[in-house]
Design an enzyme around this catalytic site. Structure first.
Site, PDB file in Angstrom:
ATOM      1  N   THR A  12      -9.226  49.560  20.848  1.00  0.00           N
ATOM      2  CA  THR A  12      -8.181  48.762  20.249  1.00  0.00           C
ATOM      3  C   THR A  12      -7.418  47.823  21.312  1.00  0.00           C
ATOM      4  OG1 THR A  12      -7.578  50.832  19.001  1.00  0.00           O
ATOM      5  CG2 THR A  12      -5.425  49.274  19.516  1.00  0.00           C
ATOM      6  N   LYS A  66      -4.600  47.386  12.831  1.00  0.00           N
ATOM      7  CA  LYS A  66      -4.495  48.504  13.727  1.00  0.00           C
ATOM      8  C   LYS A  66      -3.258  48.568  14.453  1.00  0.00           C
ATOM      9  CE  LYS A  66      -5.445  52.240  16.281  1.00  0.00           C
ATOM     10  NZ  LYS A  66      -6.419  52.267  17.271  1.00  0.00           N
ATOM     11  N   LYS A  85       0.446  52.362  24.194  1.00  0.00           N
ATOM     12  CA  LYS A  85      -0.343  51.263  24.430  1.00  0.00           C
ATOM     13  C   LYS A  85      -0.353  50.630  23.266  1.00  0.00           C
ATOM     14  CE  LYS A  85      -5.614  50.026  24.115  1.00  0.00           C
ATOM     15  NZ  LYS A  85      -6.831  50.679  24.157  1.00  0.00           N
TER      16      LYS A  85
END
Length: 293
Positions: free
Chosen positions: A89, A164, A239
């Site tokens: 990611t 995502k 994050k």
């Protein structure tokens, strides 16, 4: 059909993903700076050695700078036409840069980040969000399905990463909302079970409530019943929300809840790091409300 794979990044997510590819009958050569390959994964002495005879290179790394550094290192060692599938990611811009570097080196590329956490990686129930060409996605799909339950082609390069961070912004905001609702219920004398029984079958129903419930009791499998031992660590949510916040600002999107969620999780993760599940933020909300219980 068996495929020769290189798997770079054998941490909490990468190791079980590689193991599931072995179970599916593929030859997997693995490399990690720290972790040792699990059963059935052939160890390589370097990332370049791992990719040298691979048909497909899969990576699962912490951040965009690691992916770009890996590509700079291994692209010269790979065979022309090798498919690079990055499951990390990372920032959308970094994903597009990685794609460009792979193509410039004569390779093909797909960004395919995942949702489902360590539990999903172990159970092969991950969801993959892929960005890249139709042909590349069709080639990678059987491999993705060996590691997960669903693979969605979201568009061109970077589209998987875009999906995502949008998905996880929804998740982060909804977990905060669910946690605040439980703390409010506590202050009003309403039991956790009563709120869950109503909201889980009413308009408040969502994944953060019904699967990853932030209080112990209503959902036995949720991390709240294991002292918030992570399935999806607070640091990872911080994050992902940070990446979403960067994209929001770059795109000029007014998203007050997304940006506020990013700030709250950044503060929370600074205290607990990877030691607590992201649902443990309910305890911070409770403490800041004057109840340390």
């Amino acid at each position: 059909m068996s495929t020769t794979l290189a798997f770079i990044g054998l941490g909490h997510m990468g190791a079980p993903m590689a193991a599931n590819l072995v179970k599916a009958g593929h030859r997997v050569r693995g490399y990690d700076l720290v972790a040792m390959p699990g059963p059935g994964v052939e160890p390589a002495d370097s990332a370049s050695e791992a990719v040298a005879d691979a048909d497909v290179v899969i990576s699962m790394l912490p951040a965009g700078r690691h992916v770009l550094a890996l590509y700079d290192d291994v692209l010269p060692a790979a065979r022309p036409g090798t498919l690079f599938v990055d499951c990390s990611t990372i920032d959308v811009a970094d994903a597009r840069t990685a794609h460009e570097r792979a193509v410039a080196a004569g390779m093909r590329a797909l960004d395919a980040p995942v949702s489902g956490g360590v539990v999903g990686a172990e159970a092969a129930t991950l969801t993959f969000m892929a960005g890249g060409g139709d042909t590349e996605f069709a080639e990678a799909r059987p491999l993705l399905e060996a590691m997960g339950k669903k693979a969605v082609h979201c568009g061109g390069p970077g589209a998987g990463q875009a999906a995502k961070i949008c998905n996880n912004m929804i998740l982060g905001v909804s977990m905060i909302a669910v946690s605040e609702a439980f703390v409010l219920a506590e202050s009003l004398g309403l039991s956790h079970q009563a709120l869950y029984d109503v909201a889980s079958t009413a308009s408040g129903q969502c994944w953060a409530l019904s699967v990853n419930c932030p209080v112990p009791g209503p959902v036995p499998a949720s991390p709240a019943n294991r002292d918030y031992r992570p399935g999806f660590a607070a640091s990872l949510m911080a994050k992902d929300l940070g990446l979403a916040a960067n994209a929001l600002r770059a795109g000029g999107v007014r998203a007050e809840l997304g940006l506020r969620a990013a700030d709250l999780y950044a503060d929370y993760a600074e205290r607990v790091g990877s030691d607590e599940d992201f649902s443990g933020i309910v305890r911070t909300i409770r403490e800041q409300s004057g109840d340390p219980a």
